[in-house]
Design an enzyme around this catalytic site. Structure first.
Site, PDB file in Angstrom:
ATOM      1  CE  LYS A 191      37.639 -21.131  73.130  1.00  0.00           C
ATOM      2  NZ  LYS A 191      37.105 -20.028  72.331  1.00  0.00           N
TER       3      LYS A 191
ATOM      4  CE  LYS B  85      38.536 -19.213  80.910  1.00  0.00           C
ATOM      5  NZ  LYS B  85      38.986 -18.789  79.681  1.00  0.00           N
TER       6      LYS B  85
ATOM      7  CE  LYS C  17      30.479 -17.023  77.588  1.00  0.00           C
ATOM      8  NZ  LYS C  17      31.029 -16.491  76.347  1.00  0.00           N
TER       9      LYS C  17
END
Ligand code: TYM
Length: 328
Positions: free
Chosen positions: A113, A195, A198
């Site tokens: 992130k 994966k 969003k």
């Protein structure tokens, strides 16, 4: 008999997708009768990256609505918004004070992130797993049902709990992650080596829980496959394997049944049937979602009751922690 306690959380972001559903929410619904459950919309985790206030408000409501629409019910579960129960922030602070920075530097989600966020990396993003540990530890949680990507965070939570108990005496229960044997890592449709998520720029990579049937058909039609013909579960063929795994999860058939069913059929058949099976799974959820968010105040009333129940339990634990540390 006392039931064991389950806690899990979900971020307040729009675009909840099939990975969130199959890896987490579906299991919460199925497990809820066996356990004493707390399901939390973790809005304080969500603000670790910049959010527009109006959008955030709407997303908190949307995600809470989806949980109830998916079948979580007040008789078996306590559903609440994290920021409504102040004990989460308070315990996070106290846990901050015993958690070595080095433990957080090792977190792979932080590394991923923070790379994406570049110069916007907040202290909150770094501290994210400690708040998550507070969530779990406040409820004497035994089991944390999550997708595979959260395993490391639950392990860190155990480490923090152990460190606290060692220093101050037994206060926290050590939780275990529960990762479903199938569905713990649903992959993207266009990029099946990553994966489903969003934040994927390419929106066609994910099926969102509120997608219309035609959107679902179009996305699955475009999904990446390969140049083989045989329709078989094979991890080395990640695209087809992912489509079959999603099919397995939404139809609840066995792998043998599925391979027999698709023997001699084409990828086109697989995609068409998968799309219809996904639509069939999501339609009742979408219908309930529209009903319960359409009625003004209905969802809010459930969330208020949830927060009160969660608060009562969390405050008891927090008081113990303050006493052990010498703050009371
Ligand atoms: P979040 O909001 O990213 O995801 C919610 C749940 O969905 C699972 N998940 C997936 N499962 C399978 N395949 C995928 N592609 C996929 N993508 C997401 C996640 O593993 C998760 O279970 N840190 C947590 C929120 C949290 C939490 C907690 C969870 C905060 N406090 C305490 C458990 C306990 C998160 O970001 O979830």
């Amino acid at each position: 008999m006392d039931k064991k306690t389950v806690f899990s959380g979900i971020q307040a972001t729009s675009n909840q997708h099939l990975g969130n559903y199959l890896g987490a929410i579906k299991n919460w619904v199925e497990m809820q009768k066996q356990y004493d459950n707390y399901f939390c919309v973790v809005d304080l985790h969500t603000v670790t990256v910049p959010q527009d206030p109006d959008t955030l408000r709407a997303n908190i409501r949307e995600v809470a609505g989806l949980l109830f629409a998916a079948g979580i019910d007040e008789d078996n579960s306590t559903v609440f918004i994290q920021s409504h129960v102040k004990a989460h922030s308070e315990l996070a602070w106290l846990l901050n004070c015993i958690t070595p920075m080095g433990w957080l530097h090792r977190m792979t989600q932080f590394k991923e992130k923070s790379e994406k966020a570049k110069d916007e990396v907040s202290v909150g993003l770094f501290d994210y797993p400690v708040l998550q540990a507070a969530d779990i530890l406040l409820y004497d949680t035994n089991l944390v049902p999550v997708g595979e990507d959260q395993k490391q965070h639950v392990e860190l939570c155990r480490d923090i709990a152990q460190r606290f108990n060692y220093r101050y005496g037994e206060v926290f229960v050590l939780p275990d992650a529960y990762i479903p044997p199938v569905g713990g890592r649903v992959m993207g449709l266009s990029n099946p080596d990553k994966k489903m998520s969003k934040s994927e720029e390419k929106k066609d990579d994910s099926i969102f829980l509120l997608d219309a049937p035609d959107q679902i058909r179009a996305k699955i039609k475009k999904a990446t496959t390969d140049s083989h013909r045989e329709i078989k579960f094979d991890e080395k063929r990640s695209g087809v394997n992912n489509l079959l795994t999603i099919y397995q999860l939404v139809t609840e058939k066995t792998r043998d049944q599925i391979e027999d069913h698709f023997a001699g059929k084409s990828y086109k058949d697989l995609k068409e049937q998968l799309a219809e099976a996904v639509i069939e799974t999501l339609e009742p959820l979408q219908q309930r979602y529209r009903e319960l968010t359409g009625e003004k105040g209905y969802l809010e009333a459930m969330l208020n009751r949830g927060a009160k129940r969660a608060e009562a339990r969390a405050e008891t634990k927090l008081r113990q922690v303050y006493e052990k540390i010498g703050l009371r």
